[in-house]
Scaffold this active site. Structure first.
Site, PDB file in Angstrom:
ATOM      1  N   TYR A 154      53.381 -36.020  86.590  1.00  0.00           N
ATOM      2  CA  TYR A 154      52.737 -36.544  85.617  1.00  0.00           C
ATOM      3  C   TYR A 154      51.660 -37.604  85.933  1.00  0.00           C
ATOM      4  O   TYR A 154      50.709 -37.728  85.738  1.00  0.00           O
ATOM      5  CB  TYR A 154      53.830 -37.388  84.594  1.00  0.00           C
ATOM      6  CG  TYR A 154      53.323 -38.012  83.496  1.00  0.00           C
ATOM      7  CD1 TYR A 154      52.753 -37.234  82.208  1.00  0.00           C
ATOM      8  CD2 TYR A 154      53.102 -39.267  83.105  1.00  0.00           C
ATOM      9  CE1 TYR A 154      52.616 -37.940  80.917  1.00  0.00           C
ATOM     10  CE2 TYR A 154      52.526 -40.208  82.091  1.00  0.00           C
ATOM     11  CZ  TYR A 154      52.272 -39.177  81.174  1.00  0.00           C
ATOM     12  OH  TYR A 154      51.813 -39.968  80.124  1.00  0.00           O
ATOM     13  N   LYS A 158      47.658 -37.851  85.670  1.00  0.00           N
ATOM     14  CA  LYS A 158      47.150 -38.836  85.037  1.00  0.00           C
ATOM     15  C   LYS A 158      46.174 -39.832  86.287  1.00  0.00           C
ATOM     16  O   LYS A 158      45.203 -40.021  85.452  1.00  0.00           O
ATOM     17  CB  LYS A 158      48.010 -40.089  84.564  1.00  0.00           C
ATOM     18  CG  LYS A 158      48.903 -39.293  83.363  1.00  0.00           C
ATOM     19  CD  LYS A 158      48.095 -38.852  82.261  1.00  0.00           C
ATOM     20  CE  LYS A 158      48.689 -38.375  80.913  1.00  0.00           C
ATOM     21  NZ  LYS A 158      47.856 -37.994  79.892  1.00  0.00           N
TER      22      LYS A 158
HETATM   23  P1  NAD Z   1      53.632 -36.520  72.131  1.00  0.00           P
HETATM   24  O1  NAD Z   1      54.593 -36.055  73.009  1.00  0.00           O
HETATM   25  O2  NAD Z   1      54.023 -37.355  70.927  1.00  0.00           O
HETATM   26  O3  NAD Z   1      52.236 -35.906  71.666  1.00  0.00           O
HETATM   27  C1  NAD Z   1      51.788 -34.907  72.762  1.00  0.00           C
HETATM   28  C2  NAD Z   1      50.797 -33.927  71.911  1.00  0.00           C
HETATM   29  O4  NAD Z   1      50.255 -33.010  72.816  1.00  0.00           O
HETATM   30  C3  NAD Z   1      51.896 -32.980  70.933  1.00  0.00           C
HETATM   31  O5  NAD Z   1      51.377 -32.928  69.739  1.00  0.00           O
HETATM   32  C4  NAD Z   1      51.771 -31.824  71.731  1.00  0.00           C
HETATM   33  O6  NAD Z   1      52.028 -30.550  70.716  1.00  0.00           O
HETATM   34  C5  NAD Z   1      50.553 -31.740  72.321  1.00  0.00           C
HETATM   35  N1  NAD Z   1      50.555 -30.724  73.418  1.00  0.00           N
HETATM   36  C6  NAD Z   1      51.388 -30.528  74.497  1.00  0.00           C
HETATM   37  N2  NAD Z   1      51.062 -29.578  75.262  1.00  0.00           N
HETATM   38  C7  NAD Z   1      49.703 -28.977  74.822  1.00  0.00           C
HETATM   39  C8  NAD Z   1      48.884 -28.079  75.079  1.00  0.00           C
HETATM   40  N3  NAD Z   1      49.159 -27.343  76.138  1.00  0.00           N
HETATM   41  N4  NAD Z   1      47.841 -27.921  74.029  1.00  0.00           N
HETATM   42  C9  NAD Z   1      47.670 -28.515  73.309  1.00  0.00           C
HETATM   43  N5  NAD Z   1      48.420 -29.495  72.787  1.00  0.00           N
HETATM   44  C10 NAD Z   1      49.264 -29.984  73.376  1.00  0.00           C
HETATM   45  O7  NAD Z   1      53.078 -37.508  73.108  1.00  0.00           O
HETATM   46  P2  NAD Z   1      52.401 -39.021  73.101  1.00  0.00           P
HETATM   47  O8  NAD Z   1      52.967 -39.969  73.401  1.00  0.00           O
HETATM   48  O9  NAD Z   1      51.628 -39.133  71.620  1.00  0.00           O
HETATM   49  O10 NAD Z   1      51.109 -38.729  74.079  1.00  0.00           O
HETATM   50  C11 NAD Z   1      49.879 -38.546  73.735  1.00  0.00           C
HETATM   51  C12 NAD Z   1      49.016 -38.886  75.172  1.00  0.00           C
HETATM   52  O11 NAD Z   1      49.309 -40.105  75.606  1.00  0.00           O
HETATM   53  C13 NAD Z   1      49.511 -37.955  76.422  1.00  0.00           C
HETATM   54  O12 NAD Z   1      48.460 -37.366  77.189  1.00  0.00           O
HETATM   55  C14 NAD Z   1      50.386 -38.852  77.035  1.00  0.00           C
HETATM   56  O13 NAD Z   1      50.544 -38.381  78.249  1.00  0.00           O
HETATM   57  C15 NAD Z   1      49.592 -40.089  77.155  1.00  0.00           C
HETATM   58  N6  NAD Z   1      50.236 -41.307  77.209  1.00  0.00           N
HETATM   59  C16 NAD Z   1      51.461 -41.452  76.458  1.00  0.00           C
HETATM   60  C17 NAD Z   1      52.161 -42.654  76.511  1.00  0.00           C
HETATM   61  C18 NAD Z   1      53.507 -43.268  75.771  1.00  0.00           C
HETATM   62  O14 NAD Z   1      54.171 -44.191  76.100  1.00  0.00           O
HETATM   63  N7  NAD Z   1      53.679 -42.510  74.595  1.00  0.00           N
HETATM   64  C19 NAD Z   1      51.767 -43.585  77.672  1.00  0.00           C
HETATM   65  C20 NAD Z   1      50.728 -43.445  78.454  1.00  0.00           C
HETATM   66  C21 NAD Z   1      49.984 -42.108  78.045  1.00  0.00           C
END
Ligand code: NAD
Length: 247
Positions: A154, A158
């Site tokens: 990851y 990132k």
């Molecule tokens: P989440 O798991 O709730 O949402 C991720 C979404 O991406 C889901 O709707 C999933 O279906 C979709 N997805 C996954 N693989 C896919 C693919 N191959 N094609 C299309 N869609 C796909 O996660 P989140 O927390 O809402 O994260 C959203 C973004 O923010 C991600 O990139 C995550 O890495 C990043 N992020 C999240 C956090 C956190 O603390 N939640 C922190 C830093 C970064």
């Protein structure tokens, strides 16, 4: 603020992506809600946008599949006539220590979280170049700069997103296309819901603002990067993490 603009948000059926889709629509953009899994959830986001007086469509596509991404972008352009804003939000985790990490865990995370950003950016570039304007916003993570034990796949993806953002920014600047990244800290979504209380407490101790973030706090920064207010910024990573990382 975004009246007349067309946005594509990947992974927008829940979590941060859903908040971004709602925020952009609330500010006047027509929004394509990309999803990989649950059609019902994506359509619920579309219904919420429409109920609030906005315009949206749901489009299924795996961001790691080049053909699917190209069809998705074509569908957005044929539906709305342009594509002004791409938010690369889709992401997954497959956490484990490197010594236990299977090749498939590495590949799956790199394919979705890094190759997916490349494929979507590549697919929108021709249209944005023709329009001589565009905004690409990539969702990275605080761990992309700090590193994190148990998340090497990851973190590599990132960190790669930050490098890709800078390269795209340099390649596309002369066409008035800006490319920036947002690096969230720990945000309350289904992704962080899976973590144990012990991990959550250890996270809290690293956050100067002493609380987890909310998806809307990321969405508002994305809205800023999507708008004219950020017109003189490109290649940047905005850290939205309660102060975890201070460059
Ligand atoms: P989440 O798991 O709730 O949402 C991720 C979404 O991406 C889901 O709707 C999933 O279906 C979709 N997805 C996954 N693989 C896919 C693919 N191959 N094609 C299309 N869609 C796909 O996660 P989140 O927390 O809402 O994260 C959203 C973004 O923010 C991600 O990139 C995550 O890495 C990043 N992020 C999240 C956090 C956190 O603390 N939640 C922190 C830093 C970064």
């Amino acid at each position: 603020m975004l009246n007349g603009k067309v946005a594509l948000v990947t992974g927008a059926s829940r979590g941060i992506g859903k908040s971004i889709a709602l925020e952009l629509a609330q500010n006047g953009a027509k929004v394509a809600v990309n999803y990989a899994g649950s059609k019902e959830k994506a359509e619920a986001v579309v219904s919420e946008i429409v109920a609030n007086g906005g315009e949206a469509i749901a489009i299924q596509a795996d961001v790691a599949d080049s053909d699917a991404v190209q069809s998705m972008v074509k569908e957005v352009i044929s539906t709305y006539g342009s594509l002004d804003i791409l938010v690369n939000n889709a992401g997954i985790t497959r956490d484990t220590l490197v010594m236990r990490m299977k090749d498939e865990d590495w590949d799956a995370v790199l394919n979705t979280n890094l190759k997916g950003v490349f494929l979507c950016a590549k697919a929108v570039t021709r249209q944005m170049m023709k329009q001589r304007s565009g905004r690409i916003i990539n969702i990275s993570s605080v761990v992309g700069v700090l590193g994190n034990a148990g998340q090497a796949n990851y973190v590599a993806a990132k960190a790669g997103v930050i490098g890709l953002t800078k390269s795209l920014a340099r390649e596309l600047a002369n066409r008035n296309i800006t490319v920036n990244a947002v690096a969230p800290g720990f945000i309350e979504t289904d992704m962080t819901d899976q973590l144990t209380d012990e991990i959550k407490e250890s996270m809290l101790s690293q956050i100067p603002l002493s609380k987890l973030g909310q998806p809307q706090e990321i969405a508002r920064v994305v809205r800023f990067l999507a708008s004219e207010d950020s017109s003189y910024m490109t290649g940047q990573t905005l850290h939205v993490d309660g102060g975890m990382y201070m460059p």
